[in-house]
Design an enzyme around this catalytic site. Sequence first.
Site, mmCIF file in Angstrom:
data_model
loop_
_atom_site.group_PDB
_atom_site.id
_atom_site.type_symbol
_atom_site.label_atom_id
_atom_site.label_comp_id
_atom_site.label_asym_id
_atom_site.label_seq_id
_atom_site.Cartn_x
_atom_site.Cartn_y
_atom_site.Cartn_z
ATOM 1 N N HIS A 211 8.257 45.484 -18.059
ATOM 2 C CA HIS A 211 8.766 46.478 -18.942
ATOM 3 C C HIS A 211 8.594 46.291 -20.228
ATOM 4 O O HIS A 211 8.410 45.042 -20.672
ATOM 5 C CB HIS A 211 10.156 46.892 -18.364
ATOM 6 C CG HIS A 211 10.291 47.294 -16.784
ATOM 7 N ND1 HIS A 211 10.649 48.655 -16.809
ATOM 8 C CD2 HIS A 211 10.254 46.757 -15.563
ATOM 9 C CE1 HIS A 211 10.668 48.861 -15.427
ATOM 10 N NE2 HIS A 211 10.262 47.543 -14.818
ATOM 11 N N CYS A 242 14.797 50.693 -14.930
ATOM 12 C CA CYS A 242 15.619 50.321 -13.759
ATOM 13 C C CYS A 242 17.242 50.750 -13.815
ATOM 14 O O CYS A 242 17.842 50.080 -14.824
ATOM 15 C CB CYS A 242 15.562 48.933 -13.160
ATOM 16 S SG CYS A 242 16.690 48.459 -11.827
HETATM 17 P P1 HMG Z 1 25.219 49.554 0.487
HETATM 18 O O1 HMG Z 1 26.026 50.223 0.189
HETATM 19 O O2 HMG Z 1 25.570 47.785 0.368
HETATM 20 O O3 HMG Z 1 24.623 49.821 2.156
HETATM 21 O O4 HMG Z 1 23.841 49.661 -0.190
HETATM 22 P P2 HMG Z 1 25.293 50.052 3.342
HETATM 23 O O5 HMG Z 1 24.371 49.099 4.370
HETATM 24 O O6 HMG Z 1 26.570 49.361 3.483
HETATM 25 O O7 HMG Z 1 25.300 51.560 3.762
HETATM 26 C C1 HMG Z 1 26.101 52.274 2.931
HETATM 27 C C2 HMG Z 1 25.465 53.770 3.035
HETATM 28 O O8 HMG Z 1 24.221 53.786 2.535
HETATM 29 C C3 HMG Z 1 25.582 54.259 4.255
HETATM 30 O O9 HMG Z 1 25.647 55.588 4.529
HETATM 31 C C4 HMG Z 1 23.920 54.091 4.712
HETATM 32 O O10 HMG Z 1 23.366 54.855 5.901
HETATM 33 C C5 HMG Z 1 23.292 54.235 3.642
HETATM 34 P P3 HMG Z 1 27.111 56.287 4.715
HETATM 35 O O11 HMG Z 1 27.589 55.860 5.911
HETATM 36 O O12 HMG Z 1 27.978 55.739 3.402
HETATM 37 O O13 HMG Z 1 26.774 57.856 4.500
HETATM 38 N N1 HMG Z 1 22.038 53.478 3.209
HETATM 39 C C6 HMG Z 1 20.738 54.334 3.266
HETATM 40 N N2 HMG Z 1 20.433 55.486 2.887
HETATM 41 C C7 HMG Z 1 19.082 55.774 2.760
HETATM 42 N N3 HMG Z 1 18.204 54.768 2.692
HETATM 43 C C8 HMG Z 1 18.592 53.358 2.933
HETATM 44 C C9 HMG Z 1 19.976 53.090 3.117
HETATM 45 N N4 HMG Z 1 20.573 52.048 3.516
HETATM 46 C C10 HMG Z 1 21.819 52.112 3.475
HETATM 47 N N5 HMG Z 1 17.616 52.462 2.993
HETATM 48 C C11 HMG Z 1 21.280 49.492 -0.563
HETATM 49 C C12 HMG Z 1 22.623 48.746 0.051
HETATM 50 C C13 HMG Z 1 20.263 48.578 -0.574
HETATM 51 C C14 HMG Z 1 21.012 50.484 0.516
HETATM 52 C C15 HMG Z 1 21.485 50.086 -1.986
HETATM 53 O O14 HMG Z 1 22.094 49.040 -2.797
HETATM 54 C C16 HMG Z 1 20.415 50.766 -2.714
HETATM 55 O O15 HMG Z 1 20.033 51.536 -2.060
HETATM 56 N N6 HMG Z 1 19.862 50.023 -3.542
HETATM 57 C C17 HMG Z 1 18.614 50.541 -4.238
HETATM 58 C C18 HMG Z 1 18.691 50.237 -5.629
HETATM 59 C C19 HMG Z 1 17.338 50.680 -6.270
HETATM 60 O O16 HMG Z 1 16.537 51.488 -5.626
HETATM 61 N N7 HMG Z 1 17.105 49.906 -7.327
HETATM 62 C C20 HMG Z 1 15.744 50.310 -7.931
HETATM 63 C C21 HMG Z 1 14.648 49.658 -7.547
HETATM 64 S S1 HMG Z 1 14.448 47.899 -7.853
HETATM 65 C C22 HMG Z 1 13.603 47.901 -9.398
HETATM 66 O O17 HMG Z 1 13.443 49.116 -9.831
HETATM 67 C C23 HMG Z 1 12.926 46.836 -9.925
HETATM 68 C C24 HMG Z 1 11.539 46.390 -9.646
HETATM 69 O O18 HMG Z 1 10.929 47.678 -10.177
HETATM 70 C C25 HMG Z 1 10.955 45.553 -10.266
HETATM 71 C C26 HMG Z 1 11.496 45.046 -11.552
HETATM 72 O O19 HMG Z 1 11.358 45.851 -12.766
HETATM 73 O O20 HMG Z 1 12.067 43.884 -11.690
HETATM 74 C C27 HMG Z 1 11.137 46.883 -8.278
HETATM 75 MG MG MG Z 2 10.589 47.822 -12.428
#
Ligand code: HMG
Ligand code: MG
Length: 299
Positions: A211, A242
């Site tokens: 970034h 992010c």
């Molecule tokens: P959680 O709340 O701990 O998950 O989140 P959970 O398993 O307890 O589930 C809670 C709810 O989320 C449930 O729904 C699940 O069904 C749903 P409810 O019963 O409450 O209606 N759920 C999902 N829905 C859709 N797709 C899924 C999913 N999993 C659970 N896959 C979780 C844990 C990982 C899901 C959450 O923290 C999350 O989605 N985090 C994503 C954060 C993210 O996307 N960040 C940006 C990307 S990383 C980044 O940008 C860095 C990178 O570019 C590299 C860099 O720059 O360093 C890659």
């Molecule tokens: Mg990134």
Amino acid sequence: MFDLLPKTVEIVEVGPRDGLQNEKTSLSAQDKIDFIDQLSLVGCKRIEAGSFVSPKWVPQMASSDEVFRTIKRVDGIRYSALTPNMKGFDLAMQVGVQEVAIFGAASQSFSQKNINCSIQESLERFAPVVEKAKQHNIPVRGYVSCVLGCPYEGDIKVEDVVTVSTALLDMGCYEISLGDTIGVGTPLKTKALIEACLLVIPSSQLAVHFHDTYGQALANILTAIQLGIRVIDSSVAGLGGCPYAKGASGNVASEDVVYMLHNMGINTGIDLNKLIQVGKSMSHKLNRNNGSKVGVAGS
Ligand code: HMG
Ligand code: MG
């Protein structure tokens, strides 16, 4: 000094995922589809097109299923998506995603804020994803965030980056993308990090993901290339950031990376003029300044 320069470098265009996930304007699925279809025509061979994460956590990515169902997949281009857990992986499989990425971190606090679990727990969640991906012959990329600094913990130990990276490779990832999530790295830190990684990981399994928060990304990329890295993540128009790393600006702009490489005799297969046009139209659509210096100068 520049005797290690390669003939080609591969660009991973992360604009539709890393770019759009942090934009204030949430695009419609159709706008994202048009964006990806335009990117498919610029010559880039790898496009990160979305993510199957919780829509409560990252609402901007909520339409990734429709996006994958509708984009025109061009032969020879790999369209990938982030899948943090089994639920995400299964959703990705339902719409025919051909490559997925799991995303861990070298910082405990960032792991907790970003995916709601510790580093160890994240590895436990990723393992079945990689297992199932192997059964489906789906390549898995591994991201490690905060490799050069964390928004919550500050400095990060190089050993911690190496430990998480090797754990992801041992699990079955084919490549590790080292993420400078908040853009705090400088060339000497980048050199120290990559040299430490190269002691245990071949350069062919490493990519870099900078970034550009402090304007250091191109210098860091050049450093990485000189050390043998051949895969660079970037985002057209420097979109994004992010959502769980406050202050992180967009990724280094693809146009700026391609301009630097082409003018150093390093091929990317990308048509810079077409890429600039995509960056201009996306900036316009998002009503934001174009984050690419080359995009602005070339317009
Ligand atoms: P959680 O709340 O701990 O998950 O989140 P959970 O398993 O307890 O589930 C809670 C709810 O989320 C449930 O729904 C699940 O069904 C749903 P409810 O019963 O409450 O209606 N759920 C999902 N829905 C859709 N797709 C899924 C999913 N999993 C659970 N896959 C979780 C844990 C990982 C899901 C959450 O923290 C999350 O989605 N985090 C994503 C954060 C993210 O996307 N960040 C940006 C990307 S990383 C980044 O940008 C860095 C990178 O570019 C590299 C860099 O720059 O360093 C890659
Ligand atoms: Mg990134």
